[in-house]
Design an enzyme around this catalytic site. Structure first.
Site, PDB file in Angstrom:
ATOM      1  N   HIS A 297       2.507  10.597  -1.165  1.00 59.34           N
ATOM      2  CA  HIS A 297       1.579  11.050  -0.122  1.00 59.34           C
ATOM      3  C   HIS A 297       2.129  12.146   0.789  1.00 59.34           C
ATOM      4  O   HIS A 297       1.695  12.261   1.926  1.00 59.34           O
ATOM      5  CB  HIS A 297       1.148   9.868   0.778  1.00 59.34           C
ATOM      6  CG  HIS A 297       0.188   8.920   0.105  1.00 59.34           C
ATOM      7  ND1 HIS A 297      -0.086   8.955  -1.227  1.00 59.34           N
ATOM      8  CD2 HIS A 297      -0.570   7.909   0.606  1.00 59.34           C
ATOM      9  CE1 HIS A 297      -0.953   8.003  -1.514  1.00 59.34           C
ATOM     10  NE2 HIS A 297      -1.261   7.359  -0.425  1.00 59.34           N
TER      11      HIS A 297
ATOM     12  N   LYS B 260       2.070   1.949  -5.209  1.00 53.89           N
ATOM     13  CA  LYS B 260       2.843   1.444  -6.357  1.00 53.89           C
ATOM     14  C   LYS B 260       2.084   1.638  -7.663  1.00 53.89           C
ATOM     15  O   LYS B 260       2.672   1.942  -8.697  1.00 53.89           O
ATOM     16  CB  LYS B 260       3.168  -0.041  -6.173  1.00 53.89           C
ATOM     17  CG  LYS B 260       4.105  -0.314  -5.020  1.00 53.89           C
ATOM     18  CD  LYS B 260       4.351  -1.786  -4.836  1.00 53.89           C
ATOM     19  CE  LYS B 260       3.156  -2.553  -4.313  1.00 53.89           C
ATOM     20  NZ  LYS B 260       2.739  -2.251  -2.948  1.00 53.89           N
TER      21      LYS B 260
ATOM     22  N   GLN C  16       2.384  -6.007  -2.982  1.00 52.23           N
ATOM     23  CA  GLN C  16       2.711  -6.033  -1.537  1.00 52.23           C
ATOM     24  C   GLN C  16       4.024  -5.282  -1.270  1.00 52.23           C
ATOM     25  O   GLN C  16       4.350  -4.387  -2.034  1.00 52.23           O
ATOM     26  CB  GLN C  16       2.776  -7.488  -1.022  1.00 52.23           C
ATOM     27  CG  GLN C  16       1.421  -8.192  -0.947  1.00 52.23           C
ATOM     28  CD  GLN C  16       0.998  -8.835  -2.235  1.00 52.23           C
ATOM     29  OE1 GLN C  16       1.765  -9.479  -2.907  1.00 52.23           O
ATOM     30  NE2 GLN C  16      -0.261  -8.671  -2.614  1.00 52.23           N
TER      31      GLN C  16
ATOM     32  N   GLY D  78      -3.833  -4.675  -4.265  1.00 47.66           N
ATOM     33  CA  GLY D  78      -4.843  -3.668  -4.562  1.00 47.66           C
ATOM     34  C   GLY D  78      -4.184  -2.515  -5.275  1.00 47.66           C
ATOM     35  O   GLY D  78      -3.428  -1.776  -4.679  1.00 47.66           O
ATOM     36  N   HIS D  79      -4.411  -2.426  -6.580  1.00 45.90           N
ATOM     37  CA  HIS D  79      -3.816  -1.325  -7.333  1.00 45.90           C
ATOM     38  C   HIS D  79      -4.937  -0.383  -7.727  1.00 45.90           C
ATOM     39  O   HIS D  79      -5.911  -0.808  -8.324  1.00 45.90           O
ATOM     40  CB  HIS D  79      -3.154  -1.826  -8.615  1.00 45.90           C
ATOM     41  CG  HIS D  79      -2.048  -2.793  -8.370  1.00 45.90           C
ATOM     42  ND1 HIS D  79      -0.777  -2.400  -8.038  1.00 45.90           N
ATOM     43  CD2 HIS D  79      -2.015  -4.134  -8.401  1.00 45.90           C
ATOM     44  CE1 HIS D  79      -0.021  -3.474  -7.878  1.00 45.90           C
ATOM     45  NE2 HIS D  79      -0.749  -4.528  -8.090  1.00 45.90           N
TER      46      HIS D  79
ATOM     47  N   ASP E  61       0.802  -1.229   0.000  1.00 48.62           N
ATOM     48  CA  ASP E  61       0.000   0.000   0.000  1.00 48.62           C
ATOM     49  C   ASP E  61       0.832   1.273   0.000  1.00 48.62           C
ATOM     50  O   ASP E  61       0.435   2.289   0.562  1.00 48.62           O
ATOM     51  CB  ASP E  61      -0.967   0.029   1.207  1.00 48.62           C
ATOM     52  CG  ASP E  61      -1.768  -1.249   1.296  1.00 48.62           C
ATOM     53  OD1 ASP E  61      -2.173  -1.753   0.241  1.00 48.62           O
ATOM     54  OD2 ASP E  61      -1.986  -1.727   2.417  1.00 48.62           O
TER      55      ASP E  61
ATOM     56  N   THR F 157      -9.899  -5.299   0.874  1.00 50.55           N
ATOM     57  CA  THR F 157     -10.804  -5.718   1.949  1.00 50.55           C
ATOM     58  C   THR F 157     -11.619  -4.563   2.538  1.00 50.55           C
ATOM     59  O   THR F 157     -12.564  -4.798   3.277  1.00 50.55           O
ATOM     60  CB  THR F 157      -9.987  -6.323   3.110  1.00 50.55           C
ATOM     61  OG1 THR F 157      -9.054  -5.318   3.541  1.00 50.55           O
ATOM     62  CG2 THR F 157      -9.217  -7.555   2.667  1.00 50.55           C
TER      63      THR F 157
HETATM   64  P1  IMP Z   1      -2.301 -12.687   2.192  1.00 49.52           P
HETATM   65  O1  IMP Z   1      -1.359 -12.171   1.174  1.00 49.52           O
HETATM   66  O2  IMP Z   1      -3.740 -12.509   1.823  1.00 49.52           O
HETATM   67  O3  IMP Z   1      -1.981 -14.099   2.592  1.00 49.52           O
HETATM   68  O4  IMP Z   1      -2.107 -11.810   3.512  1.00 49.52           O
HETATM   69  C1  IMP Z   1      -0.926 -11.892   4.295  1.00 49.52           C
HETATM   70  C2  IMP Z   1      -0.558 -10.530   4.872  1.00 49.52           C
HETATM   71  O5  IMP Z   1      -0.184  -9.657   3.803  1.00 49.52           O
HETATM   72  C3  IMP Z   1      -1.699  -9.820   5.584  1.00 49.52           C
HETATM   73  O6  IMP Z   1      -1.136  -9.068   6.636  1.00 49.52           O
HETATM   74  C4  IMP Z   1      -2.270  -8.924   4.539  1.00 49.52           C
HETATM   75  O7  IMP Z   1      -2.943  -7.828   5.096  1.00 49.52           O
HETATM   76  C5  IMP Z   1      -1.010  -8.500   3.821  1.00 49.52           C
HETATM   77  N1  IMP Z   1      -1.238  -8.107   2.427  1.00 49.52           N
HETATM   78  C6  IMP Z   1      -1.492  -8.916   1.384  1.00 49.52           C
HETATM   79  N2  IMP Z   1      -1.619  -8.211   0.247  1.00 49.52           N
HETATM   80  C7  IMP Z   1      -1.420  -6.926   0.571  1.00 49.52           C
HETATM   81  C8  IMP Z   1      -1.360  -5.712  -0.194  1.00 49.52           C
HETATM   82  O8  IMP Z   1      -1.516  -5.694  -1.425  1.00 49.52           O
HETATM   83  N3  IMP Z   1      -1.112  -4.595   0.511  1.00 49.52           N
HETATM   84  C9  IMP Z   1      -0.894  -4.600   1.853  1.00 49.52           C
HETATM   85  N4  IMP Z   1      -0.925  -5.693   2.593  1.00 49.52           N
HETATM   86  C10 IMP Z   1      -1.176  -6.853   1.965  1.00 49.52           C
END
Ligand code: IMP
Length: 459
Positions: free
Chosen positions: A358, A15, A232, A39-40, A12, A328
């Site tokens: 930001h 990117k 991520q 999430g882009h 977040d 989410t």
């Molecule tokens: P997962 O990737 O859904 O298994 O989540 C594992 C961890 O990575 C959790 O803490 C999520 O909130 C975090 N996470 C996964 N994808 C993102 C992202 O795109 N941005 C920020 N956090 C992420």
């Protein structure tokens, strides 16, 4: 020349905006890890596009590639492509045959495991997209790859091996009854075979599957420009992040080689740009030494280290920055910029340039702080320690900067770096000096036009 975009913090960092900006010069945008947990947000022509799987370059007509390091949920893939088509775009997305497929039971298992962990407050706060269980099956050599969907016999054999194991896991380990689940078909070989065989046919008919390594090599041989879009961030990398509060892939720069099938030389010959958010946010559990606050009840891991006194400030930054999870919708925990985290990130990734986003969100604050170093057991640490438990014991030594005013940021973006308020420039230059990397871009608003471009890596 390639450009690799890497999140330097916890995901977040913004990117999507940087990929959108620099990706203009690219012909191909490839993702190398993760799946529809990303999430882009891309703003284009006044329209906001939220993508979780398709590389964000697709919005601007770039060829999008999902590399072998990705995990692909075909339902999401086709939904996103359809949404883009409804908006009048014609996305060209290719998927590596070596990428693994997220099957419906992976999502179910992600949910069950998080529920079980939450009984002892140990949940990771995953996005629930089945990412971890899919990478588990990849490492366990029982996964289904995109290429397997193209051959019904192989698909059937893979499902017949893996599905009964998952059923047993749910029933004998977790004590649930598959027929009571919301989606019992997720554990039914025949139902899965029918759905995923059809998906395979569709991928084949639309000529969407590729050998990513060969496809990207050929593209570069044809003088096409390639960008690698990390999802991520470094501190949720499975190897270099704060395990176990991590995702299950390698968002770090090394992942770009492994996750596409290109040599590390290719990545290292290009630029590796670290995306930094000017403060810190986190959507899942785990330590956060510079934490200001989360939202009680809604935010896993809320205020584990913060003292809660800065809740108002956290709320202000969260609202100004729209800090709610793209996938989410969860409110993000908020903290000051964490330099020990960034030093670790710079070392692991080898940033050649930085894009700092930001800074407009912090405008109007009287004082802006950063965690310059940590105190752990009476010692000063400049980079985050390797264990999450130690990291949780770190206290941030804060350094204070004078705040900057809210200004007309669009005008600043037009005028260039020198138009950024002086106090904000001091802040930016401190970060660049500490990380020994140049500032390539400064984000001053959500749209890509609201970016001060100092350096274009492709020029
Ligand atoms: P997962 O990737 O859904 O298994 O989540 C594992 C961890 O990575 C959790 O803490 C999520 O909130 C975090 N996470 C996964 N994808 C993102 C992202 O795109 N941005 C920020 N956090 C992420």
């Amino acid at each position: 020349m390639t450009v690799t975009i890497v999140g330097s913090q916890l995901g977040d960092e913004g990117k999507g905006g940087v990929v959108d900006l620099y990706g203009d010069a690219a012909d191909v945008v490839a993702r190398y890890q993760g799946g529809d947990n990303a999430g882009h947000t891309v703003v284009h022509g006044g329209e906001k596009y939220k993508l979780s799987l398709v590389p964000s370059g697709a919005v601007r007509g770039k060829v999008g590639v999902l590399g072998n390091g990705c995990v692909v949920n075909p339902r999401t893939l086709f939904d996103e492509i359809e949404t883009l088509r409804e908006k009048g775009l014609d996305p060209d997305v290719r998927v590596a045959e070596r990428a693994h497929v997220i099957l419906p039971f992976h999502r179910v298992l992600d949910g069950i495991e998080e529920d079980v962990k939450s009984e002892d407050d140990q949940e990771v706060g995953t996005t629930g997209r089945g990412i971890g269980p899919t990478y588990e099956d990849k490492a366990g050599r029982r996964g289904v790859r995109v290429g397997d969907l193209l051959d019904p016999d192989v698909l059937r054999a893979r499902l017949e091996y893996v599905v009964p194991q998952k059923r047993t896991l749910v029933e004998d380990v977790y004590g649930a009854d598959v027929s009571d689940l919301e989606n019992p078909d997720a554990f039914d070989v025949d139902a899965l075979f029918e759905e995923f065989r059809e998906i395979g046919q569709r991928l084949d008919e639309q000529d969407m599957t590729v050998n990513a390594s060969a496809f990207l090599t050929d593209a570069m041989a044809d003088d096409e420009t390639v960008m690698f879009e990390g999802a991520q961030g470094t501190v949720i990398d499975i190897d270099h992040g704060n395990y176990p509060y991590v995702t299950s892939s390698n968002p770090t720069a090394g992942g770009a080689a492994v996750g596409t099938g290109l040599s590390p030389n290719v990545i290292a010959d290009g630029e590796i740009i670290g995306i930094v958010k000017a403060y810190l946010t986190r959507v899942g559990s785990g330590p956060l030494p510079t934490e200001l606050g989360g939202v009680e009840g809604d935010t896993p891991g809320y205020d584990e280290q913060g003292d809660g006194e800065n809740e108002e400030l956290a709320t202000y930054i969260r609202e100004e920055g729209g800090e709610y999870g793209t996938v989410t919708g969860r409110p993000r925990r908020v903290g000051w910029l964490d330099m020990p985290m960034l030093r670790h990130s710079a070392r692991v990734n080898g940033f050649t340039g930085l894009a700092i986003n930001h800074i407009d969100v912090l405008a109007g604050l009287e004082e802006v702080k950063v965690g310059h170093s940590y105190e752990l057991d009476g010692e000063e640490l400049l980079a985050m320690p390797p264990t999450t438990e130690e990291w949780g014991d770190c206290e941030a030594n804060l350094k204070s900067f004078e705040g900057w005013d809210d200004v007309d940021w669009s005008a600043v973006a037009d005028e260039g770096y020198e138009a950024i308020p002086e106090n904000a420039r001091s802040y930016l230059e401190y970060v660049a000096d500490e990380l020994e990397a140049d500032i390539y871009a400064v984000g001053v608003g959500p749209g890509r036009e609201e970016t001060v471009v100092v350096e274009n890596p492709y020029e």
